[in-house]
Design an enzyme around this catalytic site. Structure first.
Site, PDB file in Angstrom:
ATOM      1  N   GLU A  50       0.884  -1.172   0.000  1.00 31.81           N
ATOM      2  CA  GLU A  50       0.000   0.000   0.000  1.00 31.81           C
ATOM      3  C   GLU A  50       0.912   1.209   0.000  1.00 31.81           C
ATOM      4  O   GLU A  50       1.527   1.520   1.026  1.00 31.81           O
ATOM      5  CB  GLU A  50      -0.885   0.010   1.252  1.00 31.81           C
ATOM      6  CG  GLU A  50      -1.769  -1.204   1.416  1.00 31.81           C
ATOM      7  CD  GLU A  50      -2.898  -1.253   0.412  1.00 31.81           C
ATOM      8  OE1 GLU A  50      -3.087  -0.288  -0.347  1.00 31.81           O
ATOM      9  OE2 GLU A  50      -3.591  -2.275   0.372  1.00 31.81           O
ATOM     10  N   CYS A  87      -2.171   8.955   2.346  1.00 33.65           N
ATOM     11  CA  CYS A  87      -1.867   8.365   1.045  1.00 33.65           C
ATOM     12  C   CYS A  87      -2.966   8.710   0.045  1.00 33.65           C
ATOM     13  O   CYS A  87      -2.718   8.850  -1.137  1.00 33.65           O
ATOM     14  CB  CYS A  87      -1.730   6.865   1.187  1.00 33.65           C
ATOM     15  SG  CYS A  87      -3.121   6.135   2.042  1.00 33.65           S
ATOM     16  N   GLU A 134      -6.310  -4.101   1.426  1.00 39.86           N
ATOM     17  CA  GLU A 134      -6.691  -4.158   2.832  1.00 39.86           C
ATOM     18  C   GLU A 134      -8.222  -4.153   2.835  1.00 39.86           C
ATOM     19  O   GLU A 134      -8.843  -3.734   1.874  1.00 39.86           O
ATOM     20  CB  GLU A 134      -6.237  -2.910   3.600  1.00 39.86           C
ATOM     21  CG  GLU A 134      -4.861  -2.403   3.279  1.00 39.86           C
ATOM     22  CD  GLU A 134      -3.807  -2.839   4.277  1.00 39.86           C
ATOM     23  OE1 GLU A 134      -3.913  -3.962   4.821  1.00 39.86           O
ATOM     24  OE2 GLU A 134      -2.864  -2.062   4.484  1.00 39.86           O
TER      25      GLU A 134
END
Ligand code: NAD
Length: 480
Positions: A256, A290, A461
């Site tokens: 990620e 992010c 996720e």
């Protein structure tokens, strides 16, 4: 500081957890409060010996089946118990997160709630785990089973220390894996608490281990021969190194990574809804997200109106220590991060509409900044700044908006603001991003897989996909 907040007690050295043992280590890293630059505590920098001990503890727990061989209902109940303990400790965890990371306490409470929601969601996964039965000859029975992959290394970033720990830990445990967590050196405290809560919930010792340290510790962990899966959240640069280390041993990875997400506002957008959301889209967590919608793409017909309304909103955002309450812009996580963001501002690209210079300390504060008039090739337009910096562009047609949105090496998230249903769906289909938000931004749902494409990484996720990432499929054929 509001008087209702109780500050947590911290030891002089916050120890790692290896099996049932607390290890302090022999070299130490100070953990700072980014709002004051004061030392909160210290953590050990795990070296080869500590990493090896933690991975061996996890490998032993996997081998003897003390977790994976428990009946699924028992694993569910222990995860439910963990959720109860996290819920009871939620306020303490939020305060700890704000002290450690700097984010406003309201944001920290939201993060703990999202992490807790994931633990609750994945608590149900062990009893839902199922394989498939394949069509076969009458004297054959062929089926698949999903089994835990083994010891998983969970490497965490500093921007959402608790939430991402929970997003990784809960599906790993639901899958039946044992884990070694490596929190970021800047923000280790809530992951250490989470591991303690796992023990208190009755999850057997050795199932959840934590080593603290910097990138060297992370590198030792991902290349340990007994690690069978790496789940990493962090920068694209380090993600590449992690993937190379995993490739050397053919170990699967979930990555990620970073983003430079577009937030597209069409002429028909509901601006009254969109404008207040900007504090969440880009400025919440001081832009250290992010998914930050760091590129605002405005239809030319509404550009001036949006900017006229946006600048006073941005200038009204309260800057201050996260524990003060009512703050939108807390400090950045570290002096390094403030220097990194300032180095982008020092490039003097485009026009600064507001903000533009880090504030004097103490504390690592950078005011919310809006840049316009950037060339599409400008570094501020292309690179992940990871600070409270919004870059603004304009477009004339839907095709142009789409091309600009996708013109990035990243592909984590995108926002679309429109009241035209057809356009909304067309954009959702064509945007190169793992997540698309329509008329909202930064909303998470434990049932919805989250992750990136392109240089934002791969693997997911949340959702069923997260549990699958910690399992292997075995095919069985029985003949008679
Ligand atoms: P980072 O890459 O510097 O560090 C992440 C973690 O990796 C830390 O625990 C660090 O100690 C460890 N590490 C460093 N070098 C290592 C190595 N060689 N091997 C193994 N581990 C190593 O990232 P960061 O600065 O902590 O976090 C910010 C970055 O994370 C941003 O780029 C952000 O976009 C990204 N991020 C992505 C997501 C997502 O879900 N896509 C979520 C949060 C943050």
């Amino acid at each position: 500081m509001t008087d209702t907040i109780n500050l947590p007690m911290l030891a002089e050295i916050e120890p790692m957890l290896v099996g049932e043992k607390r290890l302090e280590g022999s070299e130490f890293i100070p953990v700072l409060n980014p709002a004051t630059e004061q030392v909160l505590t210290r953590i050990g920098r795990a070296g080869t010996a500590e990493v090896d001990a933690a991975v061996r503890a996890a490998a032993q727990a996997h081998a003897d089946g003390r977790w994976r061989k428990l009946p699924p209902e028992r694993r569910r109940d222990l995860l439910v118990r963990l959720a109860e303990l996290v819920a009871a400790a939620a306020e303490d965890l939020a305060v700890l997160e704000t002290l450690d990371n700097g984010k406003p306490i309201e944001r920290a409470r939201g993060d703990i709630a999202l992490g807790l929601d994931a633990i609750r969601y994945f608590a149900g996964a062990p009893v839902r785990a199922a394989g498939q039965v394949a069509a076969n000859a009458p004297d054959r029975h062929a089926y698949t089973m999903r089994q835990p992959i083994g010891v998983a290394a969970l490497v965490l970033p500093w921007n959402f220390p608790f939430m991402i720990a929970a997003w990784k830990l809960a599906p790993a445990l639901a899958a039946g894996c044992t884990v070694v967590i490596k929190p970021a050196e800047q923000t280790p405290l809530t992951a250490l608490r989470l591991a303690e809560l796992c023990l208190a919930a009755g999850i057997p010792p050795g199932v959840v281990n934590v080593v603290t340290g910097d990138g060297g510790t992370g590198a030792e962990l991902v290349r340990h021969p007994l690690v069978r899966k790496v789940s990493f959240t962090g920068s694209t640069e380090v993600g590449r190194e992690v993937m190379a280390a995993a490739a050397a041993r053919i170990v699967p990875v979930t990555l990620e990574l970073g983003g430079k997400s577009p937030d597209i506002v069409f002429a028909d957008a509901d601006l009254d809804r969109m404008l207040p959301m900007l504090s969440r889209t880009i400025f919440g967590h001081s832009g250290q997200m992010c998914t930050a919608g760091s590129r605002l793409l405005l239809h030319r017909s509404i550009r001036d109106e949006v900017l006229e309304r946006l600048v006073p909103i941005v200038e009204s955002l309260k800057i201050g220590p996260g524990l003060a309450g009512g703050v939108t812009i807390g400090p950045l996580v570290s002096a390094d991060q403030r220097a990194r963001v300032q180095s982008y501002l020092d490039l003097a690209e485009g026009t600064v509409l507001t903000g533009g210079t880090a504030l004097p300390g103490p504390g690592y504060f950078v005011p919310p900044t809006v840049l316009t008039g950037l060339s599409p090739d400008a570094r501020c337009a292309r690179e992940e700044i990871f600070g409270p910096v919004l870059t603004v562009f304009d477009f004339d047609t839907d095709e142009q908006a789409l091309a600009m949105a996708n013109d990035t090496e990243y592909g984590l998230a995108a926002g679309v603001w429109t009241t035209d249903l057809g356009r909304a769906h067309r954009m959702a289909a064509e945007l190169e991003a793992g997540t698309v938000w329509i008329n909202t931004y930064n909303e998470f749902n434990s049932a919805l897989p989250f992750g990136g494409i392109k240089q934002s990484g791969f693997g997911r996720e949340l959702g069923d996909a997260a549990v699958e990432g910690f399992t292997v499929v075995k095919s069985v054929t029985v003949a008679w």
